[in-house]
Structure formats: C-alpha cells, structure tokens
Scaffold this active site. Structure first.
Site, PDB file in Angstrom:
ATOM      1  N   GLY A 195       0.778  -1.276  -0.173  1.00 29.03           N
ATOM      2  CA  GLY A 195       0.152  -0.041   0.161  1.00 29.03           C
ATOM      3  C   GLY A 195       0.705   1.213   0.064  1.00 29.03           C
ATOM      4  O   GLY A 195       0.139   2.360   0.287  1.00 29.03           O
ATOM      5  N   SER A 196       2.167   1.397  -0.499  1.00 30.41           N
ATOM      6  CA  SER A 196       2.796   2.504  -0.698  1.00 30.41           C
ATOM      7  C   SER A 196       2.148   3.575  -1.419  1.00 30.41           C
ATOM      8  O   SER A 196       2.110   4.825  -1.100  1.00 30.41           O
ATOM      9  CB  SER A 196       4.164   2.274  -0.916  1.00 30.41           C
ATOM     10  OG  SER A 196       4.552   1.852  -2.132  1.00 30.41           O
ATOM     11  N   ASN A 246      -4.875   2.177 -13.296  1.00 29.23           N
ATOM     12  CA  ASN A 246      -3.812   1.013 -12.544  1.00 29.23           C
ATOM     13  C   ASN A 246      -2.444   1.869 -12.652  1.00 29.23           C
ATOM     14  O   ASN A 246      -2.015   2.638 -13.456  1.00 29.23           O
ATOM     15  CB  ASN A 246      -3.722  -0.170 -13.255  1.00 29.23           C
ATOM     16  CG  ASN A 246      -2.727  -1.130 -12.796  1.00 29.23           C
ATOM     17  OD1 ASN A 246      -2.739  -1.406 -11.284  1.00 29.23           O
ATOM     18  ND2 ASN A 246      -1.921  -1.772 -13.483  1.00 29.23           N
ATOM     19  N   HIS A 255       1.795   0.814 -13.233  1.00 33.74           N
ATOM     20  CA  HIS A 255       2.466  -0.530 -13.292  1.00 33.74           C
ATOM     21  C   HIS A 255       4.034  -0.125 -13.412  1.00 33.74           C
ATOM     22  O   HIS A 255       4.356   0.754 -13.982  1.00 33.74           O
ATOM     23  CB  HIS A 255       2.000  -0.880 -14.757  1.00 33.74           C
ATOM     24  CG  HIS A 255       2.654  -2.305 -15.109  1.00 33.74           C
ATOM     25  ND1 HIS A 255       2.457  -3.366 -14.504  1.00 33.74           N
ATOM     26  CD2 HIS A 255       3.809  -2.329 -15.894  1.00 33.74           C
ATOM     27  CE1 HIS A 255       3.192  -4.361 -14.940  1.00 33.74           C
ATOM     28  NE2 HIS A 255       3.950  -3.955 -15.982  1.00 33.74           N
ATOM     29  N   GLY A 279      -7.425  -6.320 -20.934  1.00 32.28           N
ATOM     30  CA  GLY A 279      -6.156  -6.924 -21.081  1.00 32.28           C
ATOM     31  C   GLY A 279      -5.190  -6.657 -19.809  1.00 32.28           C
ATOM     32  O   GLY A 279      -5.803  -6.226 -18.795  1.00 32.28           O
ATOM     33  N   GLU A 326       6.686   6.135  -8.802  1.00 26.87           N
ATOM     34  CA  GLU A 326       5.181   5.677  -8.613  1.00 26.87           C
ATOM     35  C   GLU A 326       4.552   6.714  -8.029  1.00 26.87           C
ATOM     36  O   GLU A 326       3.522   7.239  -8.297  1.00 26.87           O
ATOM     37  CB  GLU A 326       5.171   4.316  -8.363  1.00 26.87           C
ATOM     38  CG  GLU A 326       5.413   3.320  -9.574  1.00 26.87           C
ATOM     39  CD  GLU A 326       5.258   1.852  -8.773  1.00 26.87           C
ATOM     40  OE1 GLU A 326       5.157   0.912  -9.505  1.00 26.87           O
ATOM     41  OE2 GLU A 326       4.885   1.650  -7.645  1.00 26.87           O
TER      42      GLU A 326
HETATM   43  C1  GRF Z   1       3.634  -1.326  -7.516  1.00 31.16           C
HETATM   44  O1  GRF Z   1       5.055  -1.466  -7.875  1.00 31.16           O
HETATM   45  C2  GRF Z   1       2.828  -0.992  -8.649  1.00 31.16           C
HETATM   46  O2  GRF Z   1       3.705  -0.532  -9.754  1.00 31.16           O
HETATM   47  C3  GRF Z   1       2.401  -2.542  -8.886  1.00 31.16           C
HETATM   48  O3  GRF Z   1       2.414  -3.160  -7.593  1.00 31.16           O
HETATM   49  C4  GRF Z   1       3.232  -2.423  -6.748  1.00 31.16           C
HETATM   50  C5  GRF Z   1       2.383  -2.007  -5.554  1.00 31.16           C
HETATM   51  O4  GRF Z   1       3.129  -1.588  -4.587  1.00 31.16           O
HETATM   52  N1  GRF Z   1       1.115  -2.619  -9.675  1.00 31.16           N
HETATM   53  P1  GRF Z   1       2.436  -0.754  -3.278  1.00 31.16           P
HETATM   54  O5  GRF Z   1       1.522  -2.024  -2.548  1.00 31.16           O
HETATM   55  O6  GRF Z   1       1.533   0.441  -3.781  1.00 31.16           O
HETATM   56  O7  GRF Z   1       3.340  -0.426  -2.228  1.00 31.16           O
END
Ligand code: GRF
Length: 180
Positions: free
Chosen positions: A14-15, A97, A99, A133, A164
């Site tokens: 959950g970061s 999302n 990624h 997809g 992110e």
């Molecule tokens: C992240 O690296 C995201 O890109 C991927 O899953 C990971 C989730 O990390 N889809 P967090 O739980 O938000 O720390």
C-alpha cells in the site's frame, strides 16, 4: 477541491495508497483488498478510511461492483487480480492502474525483474486506464528511471516506486479535474 469519491483496490503493502492518501485523503472513501491481512488495509484503518476484504474467486468483478456504489474513480494500487465485466463497463475510463514499467514493455508480474533480465538501460512506471487486457489500457502518464549495472530487482523496484508515488497522484489529479 473535487468532491469526487475514490476507491482504492490493493493486495499488498500500500505505498501507492499512502501517496494517494497524502493528497486525496478526504476523497478516498473505501479501500478494498482481496487479501484479508494486506498491509494496505491496516494503513487505511490508521487513517480511519473504511476498508473491506473481498476475496478473489468466482464473480470477483461482480462482487466488487456491488460495493462500489457512489464511487467516481477506482484506483488499482498493487491489486493482483484482473478486472473484468461487469465492473469494466460500469466504470468506463474510470479505473486506473499503476504498473512498474514503461508500458507496453514488461507487462505482467515482476516487471522490474523483466527489465534486468532484458539488460534494459532504462525502465520506469506507467499510470494507465484499465481495460480487459493485462496492463494494456491507454497510457495516461509515465516516468523513466535508469537501470544501473549493479541493480538488483529490489534496488530497481525501489527506484521505480519513488517515481510511482509522484506520478500516480499527479495522474489522479488530472483525471479528477476532467471528470464530469
Ligand atoms: C507497485 O510497484 C505497482 O506498480 C504494482 O504493484 C506495486 C504495488 O506496491 N502494480 P504498493 O502496494 O503500492 O507498495
């Protein structure tokens, strides 16, 4: 400030949820996980955000949909399940999302490992709309990071995650501003 309501779906630490909550705390009205003991649920509870455990399995997207009434935007944040109908059609261009690669490169699991195995010089992260997809929806925002010669999967993932946490809130702000 937008009054739109956001639900976050995650399976892990959950970061990205935390990064989003720092900017949109009052708009995040629900956090759902398919894993009962996921850290993301504890982090949401710490912020007094309602949480729900919706286990995977048959009709997951239908069951998720039944809990999402009144939600304007769904943000997947490490949610390790595919989103299917009827949820997709109920939230057109309203499911995002994040990624950990520069899509369309390295979709699917462990994208940072894929980058290292591919001897990539750079990788990064992508915020995209969710479609039927796996990591194929329209791209909203990307950030690049270098892949260094001595990177391990862990060091590369950490570098990607820093980005992110910057681009996900930025993308959400843009999408919220465009929502009618
Ligand atoms: C992240 O690296 C995201 O890109 C991927 O899953 C990971 C989730 O990390 N889809 P967090 O739980 O938000 O720390």
């Amino acid at each position: 400030m937008s009054s739109k309501k956001i639900a976050i779906l995650g399976s892990g630490t959950g970061s990205n949820f935390t990064a989003l909550a720092e900017q949109f705390r009052d708009q995040i009205t629900l956090v759902i996980s398919d894993k009962e003991d996921a850290l993301i649920l504890n982090k949401a509870k710490d912020l007094n955000i309602p949480t729900m455990h919706v286990p995977g399995g048959k009709d997951l997207s239908q069951r998720l949909l039944s809990h999402l009434e009144g939600i304007d935007l769904i943000c997947l944040a490490g949610f390790m399940r595919l989103i299917r109908e009827p949820l997709l059609s109920a939230f057109p261009q309203r499911i995002l999302n994040i990624h950990p690669s520069l899509l369309p490169k390295y979709p699917g699991l462990c994208a940072w490992e894929q980058a290292i195995e591919d001897n990539a010089k750079e990788s990064g992260c992508t915020v995209h709309y969710v479609d039927a997809g796996m990591d194929t929806g329209e791209i909203i925002l990307q950030a690049k990071v270098p892949v260094l010669p001595d990177d391990t999967p862990q060091t590369l993932h950490a570098r990607i995650q820093e980005q992110e946490h910057l681009i996900y809130p930025k993308a959400v702000r843009k999408i919220l501003a465009d929502l009618t």
